[in-house]
Design an enzyme around this catalytic site. Sequence first.
Site, PDB file in Angstrom:
ATOM      1  N   CYS A   1       7.777   1.361   7.371  1.00 25.93           N
ATOM      2  CA  CYS A   1       6.658   1.609   6.186  1.00 25.93           C
ATOM      3  C   CYS A   1       7.572   1.356   5.036  1.00 25.93           C
ATOM      4  O   CYS A   1       8.446   1.959   4.760  1.00 25.93           O
ATOM      5  CB  CYS A   1       6.546   2.971   6.497  1.00 25.93           C
ATOM      6  SG  CYS A   1       6.167   3.688   8.171  1.00 25.93           S
TER       7      CYS A   1
ATOM      8  N   CYS B   1      15.260   5.177  11.003  1.00 29.74           N
ATOM      9  CA  CYS B   1      13.872   5.075  11.726  1.00 29.74           C
ATOM     10  C   CYS B   1      13.511   3.583  11.771  1.00 29.74           C
ATOM     11  O   CYS B   1      13.862   2.843  11.033  1.00 29.74           O
ATOM     12  CB  CYS B   1      12.638   5.801  10.861  1.00 29.74           C
ATOM     13  SG  CYS B   1      11.136   5.487  11.642  1.00 29.74           S
TER      14      CYS B   1
ATOM     15  N   ARG C   1      -4.612  18.813   0.316  1.00 23.81           N
ATOM     16  CA  ARG C   1      -3.259  19.173  -0.381  1.00 23.81           C
ATOM     17  C   ARG C   1      -2.800  17.935  -1.217  1.00 23.81           C
ATOM     18  O   ARG C   1      -2.711  16.859  -1.338  1.00 23.81           O
ATOM     19  CB  ARG C   1      -2.286  19.000   0.691  1.00 23.81           C
ATOM     20  CG  ARG C   1      -0.712  19.404   0.277  1.00 23.81           C
ATOM     21  CD  ARG C   1       0.243  19.713   1.413  1.00 23.81           C
ATOM     22  NE  ARG C   1      -0.060  20.536   2.310  1.00 23.81           N
ATOM     23  CZ  ARG C   1      -0.243  20.510   3.559  1.00 23.81           C
ATOM     24  NH1 ARG C   1       0.449  19.517   4.236  1.00 23.81           N
ATOM     25  NH2 ARG C   1      -0.635  21.706   4.586  1.00 23.81           N
TER      26      ARG C   1
ATOM     27  N   CYS D   1      -3.443  17.307  10.471  1.00 25.35           N
ATOM     28  CA  CYS D   1      -3.335  17.172   9.011  1.00 25.35           C
ATOM     29  C   CYS D   1      -3.241  15.707   8.911  1.00 25.35           C
ATOM     30  O   CYS D   1      -2.331  14.997   9.480  1.00 25.35           O
ATOM     31  CB  CYS D   1      -2.093  17.998   8.753  1.00 25.35           C
ATOM     32  SG  CYS D   1      -1.356  17.492   7.097  1.00 25.35           S
TER      33      CYS D   1
ATOM     34  N   CYS E   1       6.519  23.348   7.994  1.00 24.11           N
ATOM     35  CA  CYS E   1       6.060  21.766   8.496  1.00 24.11           C
ATOM     36  C   CYS E   1       7.487  21.201   8.703  1.00 24.11           C
ATOM     37  O   CYS E   1       8.484  20.908   8.023  1.00 24.11           O
ATOM     38  CB  CYS E   1       5.527  20.961   7.395  1.00 24.11           C
ATOM     39  SG  CYS E   1       4.004  21.635   6.944  1.00 24.11           S
TER      40      CYS E   1
ATOM     41  N   CYS F   1       9.012   4.126   2.548  1.00 25.25           N
ATOM     42  CA  CYS F   1       9.976   4.963   3.129  1.00 25.25           C
ATOM     43  C   CYS F   1      11.476   5.063   3.205  1.00 25.25           C
ATOM     44  O   CYS F   1      12.124   4.202   3.497  1.00 25.25           O
ATOM     45  CB  CYS F   1       9.516   5.549   4.603  1.00 25.25           C
ATOM     46  SG  CYS F   1      10.260   6.937   5.385  1.00 25.25           S
TER      47      CYS F   1
ATOM     48  N   CYS G   1       3.795  23.370  11.792  1.00 23.77           N
ATOM     49  CA  CYS G   1       3.286  22.025  11.799  1.00 23.77           C
ATOM     50  C   CYS G   1       4.258  21.167  11.993  1.00 23.77           C
ATOM     51  O   CYS G   1       5.426  21.452  11.616  1.00 23.77           O
ATOM     52  CB  CYS G   1       2.638  21.828  10.252  1.00 23.77           C
ATOM     53  SG  CYS G   1       2.035  20.041   9.983  1.00 23.77           S
TER      54      CYS G   1
HETATM   55  N1  SAM Z   1       7.801   9.648  11.148  1.00 21.22           N
HETATM   56  C1  SAM Z   1       6.914  10.389  11.134  1.00 21.22           C
HETATM   57  C2  SAM Z   1       5.531   9.452  10.699  1.00 21.22           C
HETATM   58  O1  SAM Z   1       5.822   8.417  10.002  1.00 21.22           O
HETATM   59  O2  SAM Z   1       4.492   9.541  11.109  1.00 21.22           O
HETATM   60  C3  SAM Z   1       6.891  11.414  10.218  1.00 21.22           C
HETATM   61  C4  SAM Z   1       7.388  11.435   8.979  1.00 21.22           C
HETATM   62  S1  SAM Z   1       6.651  10.430   7.817  1.00 21.22           S
HETATM   63  C5  SAM Z   1       7.698  10.669   6.432  1.00 21.22           C
HETATM   64  C6  SAM Z   1       5.291  11.506   7.362  1.00 21.22           C
HETATM   65  C7  SAM Z   1       4.433  11.061   6.061  1.00 21.22           C
HETATM   66  O3  SAM Z   1       4.916  11.022   4.710  1.00 21.22           O
HETATM   67  C8  SAM Z   1       4.127   9.396   5.886  1.00 21.22           C
HETATM   68  O4  SAM Z   1       3.213   9.008   6.854  1.00 21.22           O
HETATM   69  C9  SAM Z   1       3.775   9.245   4.574  1.00 21.22           C
HETATM   70  O5  SAM Z   1       2.250   9.227   4.330  1.00 21.22           O
HETATM   71  C10 SAM Z   1       4.532  10.262   3.649  1.00 21.22           C
HETATM   72  N2  SAM Z   1       5.718   9.510   2.951  1.00 21.22           N
HETATM   73  C11 SAM Z   1       6.678   9.192   3.394  1.00 21.22           C
HETATM   74  N3  SAM Z   1       7.269   8.708   2.412  1.00 21.22           N
HETATM   75  C12 SAM Z   1       6.833   8.815   1.265  1.00 21.22           C
HETATM   76  C13 SAM Z   1       6.940   8.370  -0.037  1.00 21.22           C
HETATM   77  N4  SAM Z   1       8.190   8.017  -0.669  1.00 21.22           N
HETATM   78  N5  SAM Z   1       6.060   8.810  -1.034  1.00 21.22           N
HETATM   79  C14 SAM Z   1       4.791   9.528  -0.535  1.00 21.22           C
HETATM   80  N6  SAM Z   1       4.657   9.876   0.613  1.00 21.22           N
HETATM   81  C15 SAM Z   1       5.452   9.626   1.498  1.00 21.22           C
HETATM   82 FE1  SF4 Z   2       9.649   6.400  10.034  1.00 18.03          FE
HETATM   83 FE2  SF4 Z   2       9.342   6.887   7.412  1.00 18.03          FE
HETATM   84 FE3  SF4 Z   2       7.714   5.476   8.753  1.00 18.03          FE
HETATM   85 FE4  SF4 Z   2       7.882   8.108   9.403  1.00 18.03          FE
HETATM   86  S1  SF4 Z   2       7.222   7.066   7.521  1.00 18.03           S
HETATM   87  S2  SF4 Z   2       7.741   6.113  10.749  1.00 18.03           S
HETATM   88  S3  SF4 Z   2       9.913   8.137   9.125  1.00 18.03           S
HETATM   89  S4  SF4 Z   2       9.874   4.734   8.385  1.00 18.03           S
END
Ligand code: SAM
Ligand code: SF4
Length: 346
Positions: free
Chosen positions: A60, A56, A263, A191, A100, A63, A131
Amino acid sequence: MNDITLRHDWSRLEIEQLLALPFMELIYRAQSIHRSRFDPNKVQVSTLLSIKTGACAEDCGYCSQSAKYNTELEREKLLPVEEVIKAARSAKEKGASRFCMGAAWRNPTDKNLARVIEMIQGVHELGMETCVTLGMLTEKQAAQLKQAGLDYYNHNLDTSPEFYGNVISTRTFQDRLDTLEHVRAQGINVCSGGILGMGESRSDRASMLRELANLPEHPESVPINMLVQVEGTPLFGADKLEPFEFIRTIAVARILMPGSYVRLSAGRNEMSDEMQALCFMAGANSIFYGDRLLTTDNPEADADLRLFQRLGLEFEQHSELQATEAGCTKRKTEQIERESGAAALN
Ligand code: SAM
Ligand code: SF4
Ligand code: DTB
Protein backbone atom coordinates in the site's frame (compact mmCIF):
# COMPACT_ATOMS: atom_id res chain seq x y z
CA MET A 1 -37.05 14.25 8.19
CA ASN A 2 -36.25 10.85 9.69
CA ASP A 3 -37.79 9.12 6.70
CA ILE A 4 -35.08 9.98 4.15
CA THR A 5 -34.84 6.87 1.99
CA LEU A 6 -31.45 5.26 1.91
CA ARG A 7 -30.38 4.91 -1.71
CA HIS A 8 -27.99 2.35 -3.16
CA ASP A 9 -28.20 3.39 -6.80
CA TRP A 10 -26.10 6.53 -7.01
CA SER A 11 -24.39 7.36 -10.30
CA ARG A 12 -20.95 8.89 -10.38
CA LEU A 13 -22.34 11.92 -12.23
CA GLU A 14 -24.90 12.62 -9.48
CA ILE A 15 -22.15 12.46 -6.88
CA GLU A 16 -19.87 14.72 -8.90
CA GLN A 17 -22.73 17.21 -9.11
CA LEU A 18 -23.06 17.16 -5.33
CA LEU A 19 -19.31 17.68 -4.91
CA ALA A 20 -19.54 20.69 -7.24
CA LEU A 21 -22.39 22.47 -5.42
CA PRO A 22 -21.72 25.97 -4.07
CA PHE A 23 -19.97 25.33 -0.75
CA MET A 24 -22.67 26.92 1.44
CA GLU A 25 -25.44 25.01 -0.29
CA LEU A 26 -23.54 21.73 0.09
CA ILE A 27 -22.83 22.24 3.79
CA TYR A 28 -26.44 23.31 4.44
CA ARG A 29 -27.79 20.17 2.77
CA ALA A 30 -25.34 17.91 4.58
CA GLN A 31 -26.04 19.51 7.98
CA SER A 32 -29.82 19.26 7.41
CA ILE A 33 -29.55 15.54 6.68
CA HIS A 34 -27.19 15.12 9.60
CA ARG A 35 -29.70 16.68 11.99
CA SER A 36 -32.47 14.42 10.77
CA ARG A 37 -30.56 11.40 12.03
CA PHE A 38 -28.11 12.53 14.68
CA ASP A 39 -27.62 14.95 17.53
CA PRO A 40 -25.31 17.51 15.82
CA ASN A 41 -23.46 18.15 19.08
CA LYS A 42 -22.44 14.55 19.79
CA VAL A 43 -19.35 12.86 18.42
CA GLN A 44 -18.53 9.17 18.67
CA VAL A 45 -15.02 8.64 19.99
CA SER A 46 -12.74 5.66 19.32
CA THR A 47 -9.17 5.02 20.39
CA LEU A 48 -6.75 3.12 18.16
CA LEU A 49 -3.92 0.78 19.08
CA SER A 50 -1.48 -0.95 16.77
CA ILE A 51 -1.39 -4.51 18.14
CA LYS A 52 1.16 -5.70 15.56
CA THR A 53 3.36 -3.16 13.87
CA GLY A 54 5.32 -3.13 10.60
CA ALA A 55 6.89 -5.79 8.35
CA CYS A 56 3.69 -6.09 6.31
CA ALA A 57 3.87 -8.02 3.04
CA GLU A 58 1.50 -5.66 1.22
CA ASP A 59 2.64 -2.66 -0.82
CA CYS A 60 0.00 0.00 0.00
CA GLY A 61 1.71 3.15 -1.28
CA TYR A 62 0.66 5.30 1.69
CA CYS A 63 1.65 2.94 4.48
CA SER A 64 4.49 3.25 6.98
CA GLN A 65 4.12 -0.45 7.79
CA SER A 66 4.85 -2.03 4.41
CA ALA A 67 8.08 -4.04 4.40
CA LYS A 68 8.66 -2.80 0.84
CA TYR A 69 9.48 0.74 1.93
CA ASN A 70 12.22 2.10 4.11
CA THR A 71 10.26 4.14 6.62
CA GLU A 72 12.45 3.52 9.67
CA LEU A 73 9.47 2.23 11.58
CA GLU A 74 10.29 -0.15 14.42
CA ARG A 75 8.51 -3.41 13.90
CA GLU A 76 6.77 -5.11 16.80
CA LYS A 77 5.37 -8.59 17.26
CA LEU A 78 1.74 -9.16 18.24
CA LEU A 79 1.33 -7.51 21.65
CA PRO A 80 0.54 -9.58 24.75
CA VAL A 81 -3.18 -9.64 25.55
CA GLU A 82 -2.68 -8.00 28.98
CA GLU A 83 -0.89 -5.02 27.40
CA VAL A 84 -3.80 -4.46 25.03
CA ILE A 85 -6.38 -4.64 27.82
CA LYS A 86 -4.36 -2.15 29.84
CA ALA A 87 -4.36 0.29 26.91
CA ALA A 88 -8.11 -0.21 26.43
CA ARG A 89 -8.76 0.47 30.12
CA SER A 90 -6.80 3.71 29.88
CA ALA A 91 -8.72 4.73 26.71
CA LYS A 92 -11.99 4.04 28.53
CA GLU A 93 -10.92 6.17 31.49
CA LYS A 94 -10.26 9.04 29.06
CA GLY A 95 -13.77 8.72 27.62
CA ALA A 96 -13.44 6.57 24.47
CA SER A 97 -16.44 4.33 23.87
CA ARG A 98 -14.82 2.08 21.25
CA PHE A 99 -11.38 0.48 21.14
CA CYS A 100 -9.97 -0.28 17.68
CA MET A 101 -7.08 -2.70 17.28
CA GLY A 102 -5.06 -2.69 14.05
CA ALA A 103 -2.57 -5.27 12.79
CA ALA A 104 -0.14 -4.94 9.89
CA TRP A 105 -1.16 -8.17 8.19
CA ARG A 106 -2.29 -9.10 4.71
CA ASN A 107 -4.62 -11.46 6.58
CA PRO A 108 -4.55 -13.08 10.03
CA THR A 109 -3.33 -16.66 10.54
CA ASP A 110 -5.61 -18.87 12.61
CA LYS A 111 -3.09 -18.81 15.48
CA ASN A 112 -2.96 -15.02 15.48
CA LEU A 113 -6.72 -14.78 15.21
CA ALA A 114 -7.07 -16.83 18.42
CA ARG A 115 -4.92 -14.23 20.25
CA VAL A 116 -6.93 -11.34 18.80
CA ILE A 117 -10.14 -13.06 19.94
CA GLU A 118 -8.82 -13.04 23.52
CA MET A 119 -8.18 -9.30 23.12
CA ILE A 120 -11.70 -8.69 21.80
CA GLN A 121 -13.21 -10.59 24.71
CA GLY A 122 -11.09 -8.71 27.25
CA VAL A 123 -11.97 -5.29 25.80
CA HIS A 124 -15.64 -6.23 25.62
CA GLU A 125 -15.56 -7.15 29.32
CA LEU A 126 -14.48 -3.57 30.08
CA GLY A 127 -17.82 -2.43 28.62
CA MET A 128 -16.30 -0.94 25.47
CA GLU A 129 -17.29 -1.53 21.87
CA THR A 130 -14.68 -3.47 19.94
CA CYS A 131 -13.29 -2.96 16.45
CA VAL A 132 -10.44 -4.73 14.69
CA THR A 133 -8.68 -4.23 11.37
CA LEU A 134 -6.59 -7.25 10.44
CA GLY A 135 -6.57 -7.30 6.63
CA MET A 136 -8.45 -9.81 4.48
CA LEU A 137 -10.76 -12.32 6.18
CA THR A 138 -12.19 -15.64 5.06
CA GLU A 139 -15.84 -16.43 5.71
CA LYS A 140 -14.79 -18.77 8.50
CA GLN A 141 -12.63 -16.15 10.20
CA ALA A 142 -15.46 -13.61 10.05
CA ALA A 143 -17.72 -16.19 11.71
CA GLN A 144 -15.13 -16.72 14.48
CA LEU A 145 -14.95 -12.98 15.10
CA LYS A 146 -18.73 -12.74 15.27
CA GLN A 147 -18.79 -15.61 17.74
CA ALA A 148 -16.22 -13.75 19.86
CA GLY A 149 -18.64 -10.81 20.08
CA LEU A 150 -16.79 -8.37 17.79
CA ASP A 151 -18.81 -5.19 17.17
CA TYR A 152 -17.03 -3.63 14.14
CA TYR A 153 -14.59 -4.72 11.45
CA ASN A 154 -12.62 -1.98 9.66
CA HIS A 155 -11.57 -2.66 6.10
CA ASN A 156 -11.25 0.34 3.80
CA LEU A 157 -11.82 0.50 0.06
CA ASP A 158 -9.13 3.21 0.23
CA THR A 159 -9.85 4.83 -3.16
CA SER A 160 -11.82 4.45 -6.39
CA PRO A 161 -11.58 1.20 -8.38
CA GLU A 162 -10.10 3.30 -11.23
CA PHE A 163 -7.27 4.83 -9.13
CA TYR A 164 -6.68 1.76 -6.97
CA GLY A 165 -3.89 0.27 -9.16
CA ASN A 166 -1.82 3.44 -8.67
CA VAL A 167 -1.67 2.79 -4.93
CA ILE A 168 -1.70 -0.98 -4.27
CA SER A 169 -0.65 -3.95 -6.40
CA THR A 170 -0.58 -6.86 -3.94
CA ARG A 171 -4.34 -7.18 -3.47
CA THR A 172 -7.28 -6.18 -5.64
CA PHE A 173 -10.24 -3.91 -5.13
CA GLN A 174 -12.44 -7.00 -5.48
CA ASP A 175 -10.51 -8.70 -2.61
CA ARG A 176 -11.61 -5.79 -0.42
CA LEU A 177 -15.24 -6.09 -1.47
CA ASP A 178 -15.08 -9.84 -0.73
CA THR A 179 -13.85 -9.23 2.82
CA LEU A 180 -16.60 -6.67 3.40
CA GLU A 181 -19.14 -9.22 2.18
CA HIS A 182 -17.85 -11.86 4.62
CA VAL A 183 -18.05 -9.39 7.50
CA ARG A 184 -21.54 -8.24 6.56
CA ALA A 185 -22.78 -11.82 6.12
CA GLN A 186 -21.94 -12.50 9.76
CA GLY A 187 -23.86 -9.44 10.99
CA ILE A 188 -20.72 -7.63 12.18
CA ASN A 189 -20.96 -3.84 11.80
CA VAL A 190 -18.94 -2.67 8.82
CA CYS A 191 -16.43 0.19 9.07
CA SER A 192 -15.19 1.12 5.60
CA GLY A 193 -13.97 4.30 3.99
CA GLY A 194 -10.87 5.62 2.29
CA ILE A 195 -8.01 8.07 2.01
CA LEU A 196 -8.03 11.45 0.28
CA GLY A 197 -5.00 13.39 -0.90
CA MET A 198 -3.21 10.54 -2.71
CA GLY A 199 -3.24 12.39 -6.06
CA GLU A 200 -6.70 11.10 -7.02
CA SER A 201 -9.14 13.31 -8.96
CA ARG A 202 -12.51 14.60 -7.77
CA SER A 203 -14.04 12.04 -10.07
CA ASP A 204 -12.11 9.32 -8.18
CA ARG A 205 -13.45 10.64 -4.88
CA ALA A 206 -16.96 10.48 -6.34
CA SER A 207 -16.32 6.94 -7.53
CA MET A 208 -15.05 5.80 -4.12
CA LEU A 209 -18.10 7.28 -2.39
CA ARG A 210 -20.33 5.61 -4.96
CA GLU A 211 -18.78 2.20 -4.18
CA LEU A 212 -19.43 2.73 -0.46
CA ALA A 213 -22.97 4.09 -0.84
CA ASN A 214 -24.02 1.45 -3.36
CA LEU A 215 -23.00 -1.49 -1.16
CA PRO A 216 -26.09 -3.61 -0.34
CA GLU A 217 -26.08 -1.91 3.09
CA HIS A 218 -24.25 1.29 3.96
CA PRO A 219 -21.26 0.76 6.26
CA GLU A 220 -22.26 1.74 9.80
CA SER A 221 -19.01 3.67 10.03
CA VAL A 222 -17.24 5.52 7.17
CA PRO A 223 -13.73 6.74 7.99
CA ILE A 224 -12.49 9.50 5.71
CA ASN A 225 -8.73 9.77 6.15
CA MET A 226 -6.54 12.58 4.89
CA LEU A 227 -3.27 11.01 3.74
CA VAL A 228 -0.62 11.22 6.45
CA GLN A 229 2.50 11.51 4.35
CA VAL A 230 5.20 9.18 5.63
CA GLU A 231 8.78 9.63 4.47
CA GLY A 232 9.98 6.59 2.53
CA THR A 233 6.56 5.68 1.11
CA PRO A 234 5.81 6.25 -2.60
CA LEU A 235 3.11 8.81 -1.70
CA PHE A 236 5.45 10.98 0.33
CA GLY A 237 5.48 14.38 -1.38
CA ALA A 238 2.12 13.95 -3.14
CA ASP A 239 0.31 17.24 -3.82
CA LYS A 240 -1.69 18.23 -0.74
CA LEU A 241 -5.46 18.22 -1.08
CA GLU A 242 -7.16 21.57 -0.71
CA PRO A 243 -8.95 21.67 2.68
CA PHE A 244 -12.32 22.71 1.19
CA GLU A 245 -12.20 19.70 -1.12
CA PHE A 246 -11.75 17.43 1.88
CA ILE A 247 -14.70 19.09 3.65
CA ARG A 248 -16.82 18.76 0.51
CA THR A 249 -16.10 15.03 0.41
CA ILE A 250 -17.18 14.66 4.05
CA ALA A 251 -20.41 16.54 3.26
CA VAL A 252 -21.18 14.31 0.29
CA ALA A 253 -20.46 11.15 2.34
CA ARG A 254 -23.02 12.45 4.87
CA ILE A 255 -25.62 13.10 2.12
CA LEU A 256 -25.14 9.70 0.49
CA MET A 257 -25.10 7.71 3.76
CA PRO A 258 -27.43 9.62 6.10
CA GLY A 259 -27.49 7.04 8.89
CA SER A 260 -23.78 6.19 8.97
CA TYR A 261 -21.19 7.58 11.32
CA VAL A 262 -18.76 9.57 9.16
CA ARG A 263 -15.38 9.58 10.82
CA LEU A 264 -12.99 12.49 10.49
CA SER A 265 -10.12 10.05 10.63
CA ALA A 266 -6.35 10.27 10.02
CA GLY A 267 -4.76 13.61 9.22
CA ARG A 268 -6.33 15.76 11.95
CA ASN A 269 -2.91 16.60 13.35
CA GLU A 270 -2.31 18.82 10.32
CA MET A 271 -5.80 20.37 10.27
CA SER A 272 -6.69 23.65 11.90
CA ASP A 273 -9.41 23.74 14.54
CA GLU A 274 -11.51 25.73 12.07
CA MET A 275 -11.15 23.07 9.39
CA GLN A 276 -12.19 20.36 11.84
CA ALA A 277 -15.19 22.45 12.92
CA LEU A 278 -16.27 22.70 9.27
CA CYS A 279 -15.92 18.92 8.94
CA PHE A 280 -18.27 18.49 11.92
CA MET A 281 -20.61 21.03 10.36
CA ALA A 282 -20.51 18.98 7.13
CA GLY A 283 -21.68 15.92 9.03
CA ALA A 284 -18.61 14.20 10.47
CA ASN A 285 -19.59 12.72 13.82
CA SER A 286 -16.80 10.39 14.82
CA ILE A 287 -13.07 10.77 15.50
CA PHE A 288 -10.04 8.88 16.71
CA TYR A 289 -9.10 10.21 20.11
CA GLY A 290 -5.73 9.78 21.80
CA ASP A 291 -2.23 10.98 21.00
CA ARG A 292 -1.46 8.18 18.56
CA LEU A 293 -3.18 6.63 15.52
CA LEU A 294 -1.41 3.39 14.55
CA THR A 295 2.13 4.57 13.82
CA THR A 296 1.66 8.32 13.43
CA ASP A 297 0.57 11.16 15.69
CA ASN A 298 -2.97 12.29 16.35
CA PRO A 299 -3.82 15.56 18.15
CA GLU A 300 -3.10 15.41 21.89
CA ALA A 301 -6.14 14.31 23.85
CA ASP A 302 -6.15 17.55 25.85
CA ALA A 303 -6.18 19.63 22.65
CA ASP A 304 -9.23 17.68 21.48
CA LEU A 305 -10.97 18.23 24.79
CA ARG A 306 -10.35 21.95 24.44
CA LEU A 307 -11.69 21.94 20.89
CA PHE A 308 -14.80 20.05 21.98
CA GLN A 309 -15.31 22.48 24.81
CA ARG A 310 -15.01 25.50 22.49
CA LEU A 311 -17.48 23.99 20.02
CA GLY A 312 -19.90 22.71 22.65
CA LEU A 313 -19.41 19.17 21.36
CA GLU A 314 -19.83 16.15 23.60
CA PHE A 315 -18.55 12.61 23.54
CA GLU A 316 -21.30 10.20 22.62
CA GLN A 317 -21.56 7.46 25.23
CA HIS A 318 -22.58 4.04 24.06
CA SER A 319 -25.39 2.44 25.98
CA GLU A 320 -23.30 0.01 28.03
CA LEU A 321 -21.03 2.72 29.42
CA GLN A 322 -21.94 3.84 32.90
CA ALA A 323 -22.76 7.42 33.85
CA THR A 324 -19.46 7.54 35.75
CA GLU A 325 -17.54 7.52 32.46
CA ALA A 326 -19.52 10.47 31.15
CA GLY A 327 -18.79 12.20 34.43
CA CYS A 328 -15.12 11.37 34.08
CA THR A 329 -14.92 13.11 30.70
CA LYS A 330 -16.80 16.10 32.04
CA ARG A 331 -14.46 16.35 35.02
CA LYS A 332 -11.46 16.17 32.72
CA THR A 333 -12.89 18.97 30.55
CA GLU A 334 -13.48 21.06 33.63
CA GLN A 335 -9.91 20.48 34.77
CA ILE A 336 -8.59 21.62 31.37
CA GLU A 337 -10.83 24.66 31.50
CA ARG A 338 -9.37 25.56 34.88
CA GLU A 339 -5.81 25.01 33.69
CA SER A 340 -6.15 26.98 30.46
CA GLY A 341 -8.18 29.76 31.96
CA ALA A 342 -11.61 30.65 30.67
CA ALA A 343 -10.32 33.73 28.87
CA ALA A 344 -8.13 31.69 26.55
CA LEU A 345 -11.14 29.67 25.54
CA ASN A 346 -13.39 32.55 24.65
N1 SAM B 1 -3.39 -4.12 7.50
C1 SAM B 1 -4.79 -3.93 7.58
C2 SAM B 1 -5.37 -3.46 6.26
O1 SAM B 1 -4.70 -2.79 5.51
O2 SAM B 1 -6.52 -3.77 6.01
C3 SAM B 1 -5.22 -3.01 8.68
C4 SAM B 1 -4.46 -1.75 9.03
S1 SAM B 1 -4.40 -0.49 7.82
C5 SAM B 1 -3.18 0.56 8.49
C6 SAM B 1 -5.95 0.34 7.91
C7 SAM B 1 -6.20 1.53 7.03
O3 SAM B 1 -5.53 2.67 7.54
C8 SAM B 1 -5.78 1.48 5.59
O4 SAM B 1 -6.65 0.76 4.77
C9 SAM B 1 -5.78 2.95 5.21
O5 SAM B 1 -7.05 3.35 4.72
C10 SAM B 1 -5.47 3.66 6.53
N2 SAM B 1 -4.12 4.24 6.49
C11 SAM B 1 -2.96 3.57 6.61
N3 SAM B 1 -1.91 4.41 6.49
C12 SAM B 1 -2.41 5.64 6.30
C13 SAM B 1 -1.84 6.92 6.08
N4 SAM B 1 -0.51 7.10 6.03
N5 SAM B 1 -2.65 7.99 5.92
C14 SAM B 1 -3.99 7.82 5.97
N6 SAM B 1 -4.60 6.63 6.15
C15 SAM B 1 -3.83 5.55 6.30
FE1 SF4 C 1 -0.11 -3.69 5.37
FE2 SF4 C 1 -0.28 -1.07 5.68
FE3 SF4 C 1 -1.40 -2.19 3.57
FE4 SF4 C 1 -2.47 -2.61 6.02
S1 SF4 C 1 -2.34 -0.66 4.94
S2 SF4 C 1 -2.07 -4.13 4.43
S3 SF4 C 1 -0.59 -2.59 7.26
S4 SF4 C 1 0.82 -2.15 4.03
C1 DTB D 1 -8.90 4.10 9.30
O1 DTB D 1 -9.67 4.36 8.35
N1 DTB D 1 -7.95 4.90 9.73
C2 DTB D 1 -7.22 4.31 10.83
C3 DTB D 1 -8.01 3.01 11.10
N2 DTB D 1 -8.96 3.00 10.03
C4 DTB D 1 -7.32 1.75 11.28
C5 DTB D 1 -5.76 4.15 10.56
C6 DTB D 1 -5.09 5.44 10.23
C7 DTB D 1 -3.65 5.18 10.11
C8 DTB D 1 -2.87 6.42 9.88
C9 DTB D 1 -1.42 6.15 9.72
C10 DTB D 1 -0.76 5.49 10.89
O2 DTB D 1 -0.87 5.97 12.04
O3 DTB D 1 -0.01 4.52 10.66
